[in-house]
Design a protein around this motif. Structure first.
Motif, PDB file in Angstrom:
ATOM      1  N   HIS A 208       0.827  -1.144  -0.070  1.00 44.92           N
ATOM      2  CA  HIS A 208      -0.199   0.065  -0.046  1.00 44.92           C
ATOM      3  C   HIS A 208       0.710   1.350   0.078  1.00 44.92           C
ATOM      4  N   ARG A 211       2.181   1.816  -3.442  1.00 45.57           N
ATOM      5  CA  ARG A 211       1.103   2.166  -4.464  1.00 45.57           C
ATOM      6  C   ARG A 211       0.881   3.738  -4.077  1.00 45.57           C
ATOM      7  N   GLU A 212       0.968   3.955  -2.825  1.00 41.42           N
ATOM      8  CA  GLU A 212       0.754   5.585  -2.671  1.00 41.42           C
ATOM      9  C   GLU A 212       1.723   6.321  -3.407  1.00 41.42           C
ATOM     10  N   SER A 215       1.394   6.645  -7.022  1.00 42.64           N
ATOM     11  CA  SER A 215       0.206   7.355  -7.332  1.00 42.64           C
ATOM     12  C   SER A 215       0.513   8.747  -7.356  1.00 42.64           C
ATOM     13  N   LYS A 216       1.140   9.107  -6.257  1.00 44.58           N
ATOM     14  CA  LYS A 216       1.713  10.555  -5.924  1.00 44.58           C
ATOM     15  C   LYS A 216       2.642  10.960  -7.127  1.00 44.58           C
ATOM     16  N   ARG A 218       3.007  10.096 -10.276  1.00 42.03           N
ATOM     17  CA  ARG A 218       2.091  10.300 -11.594  1.00 42.03           C
ATOM     18  C   ARG A 218       1.670  11.793 -11.712  1.00 42.03           C
ATOM     19  N   ILE A 268       7.492   5.441 -12.799  1.00 39.43           N
ATOM     20  CA  ILE A 268       6.127   4.683 -12.763  1.00 39.43           C
ATOM     21  C   ILE A 268       6.141   3.862 -13.942  1.00 39.43           C
ATOM     22  N   GLN A 271       4.517   0.305 -12.861  1.00 41.46           N
ATOM     23  CA  GLN A 271       3.639   0.182 -11.927  1.00 41.46           C
ATOM     24  C   GLN A 271       2.507  -0.639 -12.149  1.00 41.46           C
ATOM     25  N   ASN A 275       1.289  -4.871  -9.628  1.00 41.62           N
ATOM     26  CA  ASN A 275      -0.163  -5.061  -9.225  1.00 41.62           C
ATOM     27  C   ASN A 275      -0.615  -6.381  -9.926  1.00 41.62           C
TER      28      ASN A 275
END
Length: 376
Positions: A208, A211-212, A215-216, A218, A268, A271, A275
Motif C-alpha cells: 500500500h 502504491r501511494e 500514485s503521487k 504520476r 512509474i 507500476q 499489481n
C-alpha cells in the motif's frame, strides 16, 4: 518504497536515447518506419555459420518492433524457428542476440527483438513496460516468424532471458502456437515488483505504501527516472549487484541503447507489474517448457517456484493453488552447477569484464536438442 525501487534500479530500465524519434506512417496498418543501425554493433562477434539481417514487425498495439533475424547458412526448406528477448531492460545487441545466433548455428531461424519502448523499437514514452504489451511482443514475434517463407509455422518456440523468462511463460500460457519455451535465469517481474526480492515486503502495508508513492509520482513528475545498473558498486553489495555491473557496465556487455547499461527507466514505468501476477495459468501449459537456472543465482527461487507451480499447481511463494499440469512429462528444470545469474547471459568468464577463459555455462547443444525434440 525504497527497497522495491532499488529492485527496479538494479534490474535496469528502458533507454530514452533512441534513434526512433523521426517516425512516420508508411501504410494503412500504421506501421512506423524505424531508423535502424545497419553496422554490426553487438557485444559478441558475428558467427561465420549464419546469415543476419535487420527486420521490423508490428504488434496489435500499433507498435513497431526492431529485430535481428539469424538464419543458418545454406539451409534449405522450411525450418523450425525461435523468438528470443531479454533481459528486462536490455537490447537485442546483448545476450538475446547471442542466444538467437547460437540457435541459428544449430539449424533454427532465430529472431532477437527489442521489446516495445526499448532499444530501436517504437513506443513513447521511452523506458516504459506493460505486462500485457510485453506479452504481446512475444506473440507478435510469433506472428512474424509464422509468415516467413523459410519457417514452418507449426514449429515455433521462444526463449525468454531474465525478466523475459517470466514473460515467455506468460506468452506460452496464452498462445498455443508456441510449441516449446525456454525460460533462462528467469525473473518473475510481477512478483519482484510487488514483493521485492525474496518476498521481503510481501505484506499489504508495504504494498500500500508503494502504491501511494507511485500514485503521487504520476502527478508530481511522471517522467522521473530510477537509475539502471549502478555506476559504482560498494564492496559490501550482494554478489548479484557486482555481477550486473560486470556485465552491463564493462565491455563484456555494455551497450549504448540498453537501459540496463545506462540510466534505467521511469519510476512509474512498471507500476502495472507490481499489481499483476503473470503465472496464474502456467499449470495449464500443454506445450514443452524448459526452465534453466544457475545453481548459484540469486534469482534461482523464481525459476524453481515457476517450474513447480507449472507442474504441480502449487509452489512456495504462490498464494494461489491450481490443478496439476495435464502434460507434466514435457516440462524440465535444468540447474547449471556453479553458475550465477549473469553466467547464463553469455556463459560467463573466469575474470572480470569478460576477460580470461570463458566458463561456457550455457549448454547450447542441450537447448538445441530440447527444441529439436519438441518442434517436430
Amino acid at each position: 518504497m525504497k527497497q522495491i525501487l532499488l529492485a527496479a534500479m538494479l534490474l535496469g530500465g528502458i533507454l530514452a536515447d533512441c534513434t526512433n524519434s523521426n517516425k512516420q506512417t508508411t501504410d494503412s496498418n500504421m506501421e512506423q518506419k524505424l531508423t535502424l543501425t545497419q553496422e554490426w554493433d553487438k557485444v559478441f562477434p558475428l558467427s561465420e555459420k549464419v546469415n543476419h539481417r535487420k527486420v521490423t514487425f508490428e504488434t496489435q498495439y500499433g507498435l513497431t518492433l526492431a529485430a535481428d533475424l539469424y538464419t543458418p547458412k545454406d539451409a534449405e526448406g522450411k525450418l523450425a524457428a525461435i523468438a528470443v528477448s531479454g533481459p528486462f531492460g536490455a537490447v537485442k545487441e546483448q545476450c538475446s542476440g547471442l542466444y538467437a545466433m547460437k540457435m541459428a548455428e544449430r539449424g533454427f531461424v532465430a529472431l532477437a527483438f527489442d521489446p516495445s519502448y526499448t532499444g530501436e523499437s517504437s513506443g513513447e514514452p521511452r523506458r516504459t513496460a506493460s505486462p500485457d504489451i510485453n506479452t504481446e511482443d512475444f506473440m507478435a514475434a510469433v506472428d512474424f516468424l509464422s509468415k516467413q517463407d523459410n519457417v514452418d509455422a507449426e514449429k515455433i518456440g521462444i526463449i525468454g532471458i531474465c525478466g523475459w523468462g517470466g514473460i515467455a511463460l506468460n506468452a506460452a500460457a496464452a498462445d498455443t502456437r508456441i510449441k516449446a519455451t525456454v525460460a533462462s535465469t528467469m525473473y518473475d517481474m510481477t512478483r519482484v515488483s510487488g514483493n521485492d526480492y525474496n518476498d521481503a515486503f510481501d505484506v499489504e502495508e508495504a504494498r500500500h505504501k508503494n502504491r501511494e508513492n507511485l500514485s503521487k509520482q504520476r502527478l508530481a513528475d511522471p517522467n522521473a527516472m530510477a537509475g539502471g545498473v549502478l555506476d559504482t558498486v560498494p564492496p559490501q553489495a550482494p554478489r548479484f549487484v557486482h555481477d550486473y555491473y560486470d556485465y552491463y557496465k564493462t565491455p563484456r556487455g555494455y551497450h549504448a541503447r540498453s537501459g540496463n547499461s545506462n540510466d534505467g527507466w521511469r519510476v512509474i514505468g512498471t507500476q502495472a507489474y507490481a499489481n499483476s501476477r503473470f503465472l496464474y495459468y502456467i499449470n495449464e501449459i500443454r506445450s514443452a517448457v524448459l526452465v534453466m537456472h544457475g545453481a548459484d543465482a540469486h534469482s534461482r527461487y523464481f525459476g524453481e517456484a515457476a517450474y513447480h507451480y507449472m507442474v504441480d499447481g502449487k509452489a512456495e511463494g504462490y498464494k494461489f493453488v491450481g490443478e496439476p499440469n495435464p502434460n507434466p512429462e514435457n516440462k524440465q528444470l535444468l540447474i547449471i552447477p556453479d553458475a550465477s545469474h549473469c553466467d547464463l547471459y553469455d556463459g560467463g568468464y573466469e575474470e572480470k569484464a569478460g576477460q580470461g577463459q570463458p566458463k561456457n555455462m550455457i549448454p547450447w547443444d542441450k537447448l538445441a536438442a530440447f527444441f529439436k525434440t519438441n518442434l517436430k
